[in-house]
Scaffold this active site. Sequence first.
Site, PDB file in Angstrom:
ATOM      1  N   PHE A   2     -26.276  90.791 110.695  1.00  0.00           N
ATOM      2  CA  PHE A   2     -25.562  89.637 111.250  1.00  0.00           C
ATOM      3  C   PHE A   2     -25.240  88.673 110.124  1.00  0.00           C
ATOM      4  O   PHE A   2     -26.133  88.214 109.415  1.00  0.00           O
ATOM      5  CB  PHE A   2     -26.389  88.914 112.326  1.00  0.00           C
ATOM      6  CG  PHE A   2     -25.607  87.799 112.976  1.00  0.00           C
ATOM      7  CD1 PHE A   2     -24.732  88.063 114.027  1.00  0.00           C
ATOM      8  CD2 PHE A   2     -25.703  86.492 112.518  1.00  0.00           C
ATOM      9  CE1 PHE A   2     -23.978  87.046 114.612  1.00  0.00           C
ATOM     10  CE2 PHE A   2     -24.953  85.467 113.101  1.00  0.00           C
ATOM     11  CZ  PHE A   2     -24.095  85.750 114.145  1.00  0.00           C
ATOM     12  N   LYS A  21     -29.330  77.341 107.497  1.00  0.00           N
ATOM     13  CA  LYS A  21     -30.379  77.064 108.487  1.00  0.00           C
ATOM     14  C   LYS A  21     -31.454  76.044 108.074  1.00  0.00           C
ATOM     15  O   LYS A  21     -31.290  74.860 108.294  1.00  0.00           O
ATOM     16  CB  LYS A  21     -31.027  78.385 108.911  1.00  0.00           C
ATOM     17  CG  LYS A  21     -30.117  79.197 109.852  1.00  0.00           C
ATOM     18  CD  LYS A  21     -30.863  80.344 110.450  1.00  0.00           C
ATOM     19  CE  LYS A  21     -30.023  81.161 111.408  1.00  0.00           C
ATOM     20  NZ  LYS A  21     -29.819  80.546 112.716  1.00  0.00           N
ATOM     21  N   ASP A  75     -28.088  87.944 101.963  1.00  0.00           N
ATOM     22  CA  ASP A  75     -27.932  86.913 102.991  1.00  0.00           C
ATOM     23  C   ASP A  75     -29.329  86.438 103.380  1.00  0.00           C
ATOM     24  O   ASP A  75     -30.060  87.124 104.098  1.00  0.00           O
ATOM     25  CB  ASP A  75     -27.187  87.503 104.205  1.00  0.00           C
ATOM     26  CG  ASP A  75     -27.002  86.481 105.322  1.00  0.00           C
ATOM     27  OD1 ASP A  75     -27.710  85.457 105.321  1.00  0.00           O
ATOM     28  OD2 ASP A  75     -26.163  86.727 106.213  1.00  0.00           O
TER      29      ASP A  75
HETATM   30  N1  PLP Z   1     -26.504  85.077 108.360  1.00  0.00           N
HETATM   31  C1  PLP Z   1     -27.664  85.240 109.001  1.00  0.00           C
HETATM   32  C2  PLP Z   1     -28.673  86.197 108.458  1.00  0.00           C
HETATM   33  C3  PLP Z   1     -27.915  84.539 110.188  1.00  0.00           C
HETATM   34  O1  PLP Z   1     -29.063  84.728 110.835  1.00  0.00           O
HETATM   35  C4  PLP Z   1     -26.932  83.651 110.669  1.00  0.00           C
HETATM   36  C5  PLP Z   1     -27.131  82.922 111.932  1.00  0.00           C
HETATM   37  O2  PLP Z   1     -27.916  83.286 112.766  1.00  0.00           O
HETATM   38  C6  PLP Z   1     -25.737  83.498 109.954  1.00  0.00           C
HETATM   39  C7  PLP Z   1     -25.565  84.221 108.794  1.00  0.00           C
HETATM   40  C8  PLP Z   1     -24.658  82.567 110.419  1.00  0.00           C
HETATM   41  O3  PLP Z   1     -25.083  81.261 110.220  1.00  0.00           O
HETATM   42  P1  PLP Z   1     -24.312  80.043 110.944  1.00  0.00           P
HETATM   43  O4  PLP Z   1     -24.592  80.162 112.407  1.00  0.00           O
HETATM   44  O5  PLP Z   1     -24.908  78.828 110.314  1.00  0.00           O
HETATM   45  O6  PLP Z   1     -22.869  80.200 110.622  1.00  0.00           O
END
Ligand code: PLP
Length: 397
Positions: free
Chosen positions: A123, A239, A210
């Site tokens: 994700f 986050k 990520d």
């Molecule tokens: N990458 C990861 C691993 C995530 O868990 C998330 C959100 O849950 C995102 C990217 C996307 O982040 P945002 O909701 O701040 O755009």
Amino acid sequence: MNTYKRQHVAFERGEGCWLWDKQGKRYLDALAGIAVVGIGHSHPKFVQALTAQAAKLIHTSNVYEIEHQEALGERLAAVSGMDEIFFCNSGCEANEAAIKIARLYGHHKGIEMPAIIVMEKAFHGRTIATLSATGSRKVQAGFEPLVPGFARVPFDDLAAVRKVAENNRNVVAVLVELIQGEGGINICHDDYLHGLREICDANGWLLMLDEVQSGVGRTGKWFAFQHSGVKPDVVTLAKGLASGVPIGACFAAGAATGVFKPGNHGSTFGGNPLACAAALTTLDIIEHDKLMANAVAMGELIHARFAAQLKGVAGVRDIRHKGLMVGIELEYPCDELVKNALAAGLLINVTNDNVVRLLPPLVIKRDEVEQLVAILSPLIADFLARARAAQPAVKTA
Ligand code: PLP
């Protein structure tokens, strides 16, 4: 717009691991706004720093120098070992920056159609590029055409990455979460990152991590990659970085350094004085209150307590954790547990249909862990007993 399947509760105030709704009912927060409020709700030092900054200066523009952004950049470079940082406002934006760096890096090497290897069950966000990188049909469905330039392989499978290396000359980078959060708290093996580094080095690819969910102390180190000693080329973060004030960051090192030049990328809000003050204070609190050591100890305690309480309960498939990223995988889709826990005064989440996910604040204490386990274990056991009686067929994916 109708974008969320919301629980029918609104919170009025918070303190540490606890939230209170409008009726005064108290809830134990084992989700922390989905891995955001690591330092706990309304940390006095954070509230003080934020209000002081708000009174002084909130926003100017990235066309000017921003002292707080420079200080935060220096601090993050020191704790990460990375060389350059771009600030934005969210995780998906941080990943957009990473994807753009990879493509530009590819074009500089003369590759006209650069591709990035991404993982099944990954994700990376909900913008058009990041949902295309995401490994979930649920997230992508209806938004085709997807952005091209992503080659997907199974997670934690080095042979699959090597196979792409042999067959696809357009690949310029690998983008991976070392612990898949939304995908179900899937934790890669210890040698995976070393293997990816070797493959990336052999092929001249960027290794891009990520860490939007796993970063900022949640796994017991500032970054999940620091458990391995491997240095990536690109890291994304968001986050937990500013405890709820929107911020995202994309770090570069090694071959990814210097790829962006003025005009290649930008953000109106990214890295403004308020967000950077919030992030600097968050880092101070994590360090001063020794929250990473607490994340390790409380993660182990949560795992041990659930393992003991759910021992022999039919339908529990696995309990996984790294620091305070905890997943309890069941044999049945278990969304209803979110509502049952809420009624019992506990906030949890279910992801990938059948994984109970816990991402409590890093400040969680021993007695709060005991309360969490005491509330949730019987709910899981009760749910599984009913699920097994109703539908003996199990989910296999
Ligand atoms: N990458 C990861 C691993 C995530 O868990 C998330 C959100 O849950 C995102 C990217 C996307 O982040 P945002 O909701 O701040 O755009």
